[in-house]
Structure formats: structure tokens, C-alpha cells
Scaffold this motif. Sequence first.
Motif, PDB file in Angstrom:
ATOM      1  N   HIS A 243      56.171  43.345  47.537  1.00 58.44           N
ATOM      2  CA  HIS A 243      55.371  42.784  48.631  1.00 58.44           C
ATOM      3  C   HIS A 243      53.928  42.553  48.188  1.00 58.44           C
ATOM      4  O   HIS A 243      53.321  41.537  48.545  1.00 58.44           O
ATOM      5  CB  HIS A 243      55.387  43.735  49.828  1.00 58.44           C
ATOM      6  CG  HIS A 243      56.714  43.765  50.538  1.00 58.44           C
ATOM      7  ND1 HIS A 243      57.083  44.795  51.379  1.00 58.44           N
ATOM      8  CD2 HIS A 243      57.760  42.892  50.530  1.00 58.44           C
ATOM      9  CE1 HIS A 243      58.287  44.555  51.862  1.00 58.44           C
ATOM     10  NE2 HIS A 243      58.720  43.421  51.355  1.00 58.44           N
ATOM     11  N   ARG A 244      53.398  43.498  47.403  1.00 60.12           N
ATOM     12  CA  ARG A 244      52.032  43.317  46.896  1.00 60.12           C
ATOM     13  C   ARG A 244      51.950  42.137  45.947  1.00 60.12           C
ATOM     14  O   ARG A 244      50.972  41.386  45.925  1.00 60.12           O
ATOM     15  CB  ARG A 244      51.577  44.594  46.177  1.00 60.12           C
ATOM     16  CG  ARG A 244      50.284  44.459  45.364  1.00 60.12           C
ATOM     17  CD  ARG A 244      49.111  44.057  46.229  1.00 60.12           C
ATOM     18  NE  ARG A 244      47.908  43.822  45.442  1.00 60.12           N
ATOM     19  CZ  ARG A 244      47.593  42.659  44.874  1.00 60.12           C
ATOM     20  NH1 ARG A 244      48.412  41.618  44.989  1.00 60.12           N
ATOM     21  NH2 ARG A 244      46.473  42.527  44.207  1.00 60.12           N
ATOM     22  N   GLY A 245      52.986  41.922  45.158  1.00 60.00           N
ATOM     23  CA  GLY A 245      52.948  40.852  44.181  1.00 60.00           C
ATOM     24  C   GLY A 245      53.148  39.479  44.766  1.00 60.00           C
ATOM     25  O   GLY A 245      52.688  38.485  44.184  1.00 60.00           O
ATOM     26  N   THR A 246      53.834  39.353  45.893  1.00 60.39           N
ATOM     27  CA  THR A 246      54.151  38.029  46.459  1.00 60.39           C
ATOM     28  C   THR A 246      53.633  37.876  47.889  1.00 60.39           C
ATOM     29  O   THR A 246      52.731  37.111  48.157  1.00 60.39           O
ATOM     30  CB  THR A 246      55.671  37.799  46.442  1.00 60.39           C
ATOM     31  OG1 THR A 246      56.337  38.880  47.110  1.00 60.39           O
ATOM     32  CG2 THR A 246      56.192  37.713  45.019  1.00 60.39           C
ATOM     33  N   TRP A 247      54.193  38.647  48.803  1.00 65.81           N
ATOM     34  CA  TRP A 247      53.923  38.463  50.228  1.00 65.81           C
ATOM     35  C   TRP A 247      52.463  38.722  50.588  1.00 65.81           C
ATOM     36  O   TRP A 247      51.899  38.041  51.453  1.00 65.81           O
ATOM     37  CB  TRP A 247      54.836  39.402  51.019  1.00 65.81           C
ATOM     38  CG  TRP A 247      54.534  39.494  52.478  1.00 65.81           C
ATOM     39  CD1 TRP A 247      54.882  38.603  53.451  1.00 65.81           C
ATOM     40  CD2 TRP A 247      53.808  40.540  53.130  1.00 65.81           C
ATOM     41  NE1 TRP A 247      54.441  39.028  54.672  1.00 65.81           N
ATOM     42  CE2 TRP A 247      53.778  40.219  54.502  1.00 65.81           C
ATOM     43  CE3 TRP A 247      53.204  41.710  52.692  1.00 65.81           C
ATOM     44  CZ2 TRP A 247      53.150  41.035  55.439  1.00 65.81           C
ATOM     45  CZ3 TRP A 247      52.583  42.525  53.614  1.00 65.81           C
ATOM     46  CH2 TRP A 247      52.553  42.180  54.971  1.00 65.81           C
ATOM     47  N   ALA A 248      51.812  39.695  49.962  1.00 68.67           N
ATOM     48  CA  ALA A 248      50.454  40.099  50.344  1.00 68.67           C
ATOM     49  C   ALA A 248      49.458  38.957  50.225  1.00 68.67           C
ATOM     50  O   ALA A 248      48.492  38.879  50.988  1.00 68.67           O
ATOM     51  CB  ALA A 248      50.000  41.289  49.504  1.00 68.67           C
ATOM     52  N   HIS A 249      49.672  38.053  49.269  1.00 68.58           N
ATOM     53  CA  HIS A 249      48.744  36.953  49.051  1.00 68.58           C
ATOM     54  C   HIS A 249      49.298  35.617  49.517  1.00 68.58           C
ATOM     55  O   HIS A 249      48.775  34.565  49.152  1.00 68.58           O
ATOM     56  CB  HIS A 249      48.355  36.870  47.572  1.00 68.58           C
ATOM     57  CG  HIS A 249      47.315  37.884  47.180  1.00 68.58           C
ATOM     58  ND1 HIS A 249      46.633  37.852  45.995  1.00 68.58           N
ATOM     59  CD2 HIS A 249      46.847  38.970  47.829  1.00 68.58           C
ATOM     60  CE1 HIS A 249      45.798  38.872  45.923  1.00 68.58           C
ATOM     61  NE2 HIS A 249      45.916  39.569  47.023  1.00 68.58           N
ATOM     62  N   ALA A 250      50.368  35.660  50.318  1.00 70.76           N
ATOM     63  CA  ALA A 250      50.903  34.408  50.846  1.00 70.76           C
ATOM     64  C   ALA A 250      50.031  33.865  51.976  1.00 70.76           C
ATOM     65  O   ALA A 250      49.865  32.654  52.120  1.00 70.76           O
ATOM     66  CB  ALA A 250      52.333  34.609  51.340  1.00 70.76           C
ATOM     67  N   SER A 251      49.489  34.752  52.797  1.00 71.11           N
ATOM     68  CA  SER A 251      48.622  34.355  53.914  1.00 71.11           C
ATOM     69  C   SER A 251      47.506  35.375  54.061  1.00 71.11           C
ATOM     70  O   SER A 251      47.696  36.562  53.768  1.00 71.11           O
ATOM     71  CB  SER A 251      49.407  34.271  55.227  1.00 71.11           C
ATOM     72  OG  SER A 251      50.390  33.255  55.174  1.00 71.11           O
ATOM     73  N   GLY A 253      45.360  38.176  55.580  1.00 69.51           N
ATOM     74  CA  GLY A 253      45.704  39.240  56.514  1.00 69.51           C
ATOM     75  C   GLY A 253      46.938  40.025  56.136  1.00 69.51           C
ATOM     76  O   GLY A 253      47.113  41.161  56.615  1.00 69.51           O
ATOM     77  N   ASN A 254      47.801  39.450  55.298  1.00 66.85           N
ATOM     78  CA  ASN A 254      49.014  40.188  54.915  1.00 66.85           C
ATOM     79  C   ASN A 254      48.679  41.429  54.107  1.00 66.85           C
ATOM     80  O   ASN A 254      49.325  42.473  54.259  1.00 66.85           O
ATOM     81  CB  ASN A 254      49.958  39.287  54.116  1.00 66.85           C
ATOM     82  CG  ASN A 254      50.656  38.257  54.980  1.00 66.85           C
ATOM     83  OD1 ASN A 254      50.544  38.290  56.203  1.00 66.85           O
ATOM     84  ND2 ASN A 254      51.375  37.350  54.354  1.00 66.85           N
ATOM     85  N   ALA A 255      47.687  41.310  53.217  1.00 66.63           N
ATOM     86  CA  ALA A 255      47.353  42.432  52.332  1.00 66.63           C
ATOM     87  C   ALA A 255      46.926  43.657  53.124  1.00 66.63           C
ATOM     88  O   ALA A 255      47.144  44.798  52.698  1.00 66.63           O
ATOM     89  CB  ALA A 255      46.268  42.016  51.347  1.00 66.63           C
ATOM     90  N   ALA A 256      46.316  43.441  54.303  1.00 70.40           N
ATOM     91  CA  ALA A 256      45.851  44.563  55.111  1.00 70.40           C
ATOM     92  C   ALA A 256      47.014  45.383  55.662  1.00 70.40           C
ATOM     93  O   ALA A 256      46.820  46.531  56.085  1.00 70.40           O
ATOM     94  CB  ALA A 256      44.984  44.063  56.265  1.00 70.40           C
ATOM     95  N   SER A 257      48.219  44.808  55.668  1.00 73.06           N
ATOM     96  CA  SER A 257      49.387  45.510  56.202  1.00 73.06           C
ATOM     97  C   SER A 257      50.104  46.356  55.162  1.00 73.06           C
ATOM     98  O   SER A 257      51.078  47.040  55.488  1.00 73.06           O
ATOM     99  CB  SER A 257      50.378  44.497  56.797  1.00 73.06           C
ATOM    100  OG  SER A 257      49.778  43.780  57.861  1.00 73.06           O
ATOM    101  N   LEU A 258      49.645  46.304  53.922  1.00 73.76           N
ATOM    102  CA  LEU A 258      50.263  47.138  52.887  1.00 73.76           C
ATOM    103  C   LEU A 258      49.900  48.598  53.132  1.00 73.76           C
ATOM    104  O   LEU A 258      48.829  48.902  53.653  1.00 73.76           O
ATOM    105  CB  LEU A 258      49.789  46.709  51.502  1.00 73.76           C
ATOM    106  CG  LEU A 258      50.322  45.386  50.966  1.00 73.76           C
ATOM    107  CD1 LEU A 258      49.622  45.028  49.663  1.00 73.76           C
ATOM    108  CD2 LEU A 258      51.825  45.449  50.754  1.00 73.76           C
TER     109      LEU A 258
END
Length: 295
Positions: A243-251, A253-258
Motif C-alpha cells: 500500500h505504501r509503494g502504490t496506493w499511498a501516492h495514487a491520490s 490524502g491516502n498516505a495519511a491513512s497508513l
Amino acid sequence: MTARPPASAALPAAPLLVQGRSGGLREVVGRRFLLSLLVRKELRVRYRASVLGLGWSYVKPAVQFGVYFVGLGLVLRQNAIGDYAVYLFGGLVVMTAFGEAVGNATRSVVTNADLVRKIYLPRELFPVSSLCVAGVHLGPQLLVLLVGALVAGWSPDPLGLLALVGAFTLVALLALGLGLLLAAVNVLFRDVENVVDLVLMVLVWTSPVLYPWQRVADLLGPDSLLLTVYQSNPLTVAVELVHRGTWAHASPGNAASLPPDLGPRVLLSFAIAAALLAVGQLTFRRLSGRFAQEL
């Protein structure tokens, strides 16, 4: 005329070898050609008379993804998670690769019983070849994940790419350690493979693949010991690394949910994986001398 030395003195004594017991994973490294033959054999047998062949590497995860995405994302409204398709598929890739590697490795020695009984070769080759086959199937799934993340707006970063490499390295170590352990025990107790199938069936629910980790924190409490155990699960860590490698930087605000403190838990997970690999290798070597007799 010079006297000739006795024949026994002319040749150095060869060390005694225990037949049926190999030199462990180090010997597998020296038998790479034999390993490649086993991998090709397993792929050829699996796709014999198959129309799609390796295309099933795309079809199976695509169907699994579609079922979960419709059931959870559309019906149960889990798609409140931003870029839920990337989030979901990233976790499924980890679980699919791990499940295939462990499931096939558990059966690997029993499946190759004819080879075990007839010739000597490092027995570790069988679980390792199962891991390699899972790696072959992982390639197409990982490609689909990266393309989907790019479409969603993913911008690769060095730390994210390192997280992806770390995630699948961790999965490989875990699968190999468990595969060696379970393959050896499965020779003695065939119920093991059925238990493994049951565990793998529910394993996808034990990590934040279908849901965000915050749901577990809300259920157990932020300071719960059970939450700490849940987050320290190496598979959970591997999923979050993807998730950190792909999803977190897709949009944005996503990174804050890690989850917080991911770094220390990565180190702990690799320590657990290394210990599991050592235990698996030790158990496999101790029991490998009985394989031919039990099979």
C-alpha cells in the motif's frame, strides 16, 4: 627401485555422506540448473492441455478481485477508501502469492514422491521450486497492479519502490520458511495440507486487504495488545508495504491513512521471517532422511 605406496595411501579418503540428507539451501544454490528443470516441469504439468496456459495468472486474480470489489466495494460500500481498487488489488497480490507458494510447497515433497524414492537430490529443491513457480505467477499480477496504480495517478518514489521490494522479499522469506516446515511435516501427517488449505482460505481476512486497518483499531481499541499483535503480523506488514509503494501516492490524502510506526514493524517482521526460515530449514533437514521411507 622405489617402492610404490599402497593404494589406500595414494587416494585421500572421501568423507562419509548421510544419504537422503542434503546440505540445505546452500546446496540448492549450486543446483540451479536442476531447479530450473523442476520449475519448468511444474509449469508444464500444470498447464498441460490448457488453452489459456499462463493466462490463468491473470484470470484467477481478476475474478477474485471482481468478486471482492463488487461485494465489498459496491454492495457494502467499502469503496469509501480512496482508490479502493488499487488498495484491494495490492493486498490480494500479496495474499495470492503467499497462499500459492505455501500451499504448493506443503505438497511439493509428496507430489514428487517418485523422484524422492528413486534418486537422490537435495529435497529442498521441491519447496524452492514451488516458490519460484509462485514468483512466475506473481509477475503478471504485479504488472497489472502497477499499471492500475499509474492509471489512478500513482507517482513512483524511491522509498515506495523500496517498500515494494521489501514487501515481496518478506513474503518470499515467510513462504519459504513455512513451506520447508510444512512440506516436511506433511510427509508424516497428510492432514497438514488440508489444514493449510483451511488457513489460507481465511488468511485474507487477517490483514488489511479488504478493509482499512482503522476498522480493527476502532474495534479493539488503539492501545489494545491484540491490535499490536495484529499490526505485528508479518503479512499485515507486507500488505501495508505494498500500500505504501502504490496506493499511498495514487491520490493526495491516502498516505495519511497508513498505520504509524511502520518502520520498526518492518524490522520485526524480517526478524520473524528469518527465525521461521531457520526453524523450517532445521526441521526439513532433520526429517528429510525419512522421506523415501515414509513415501
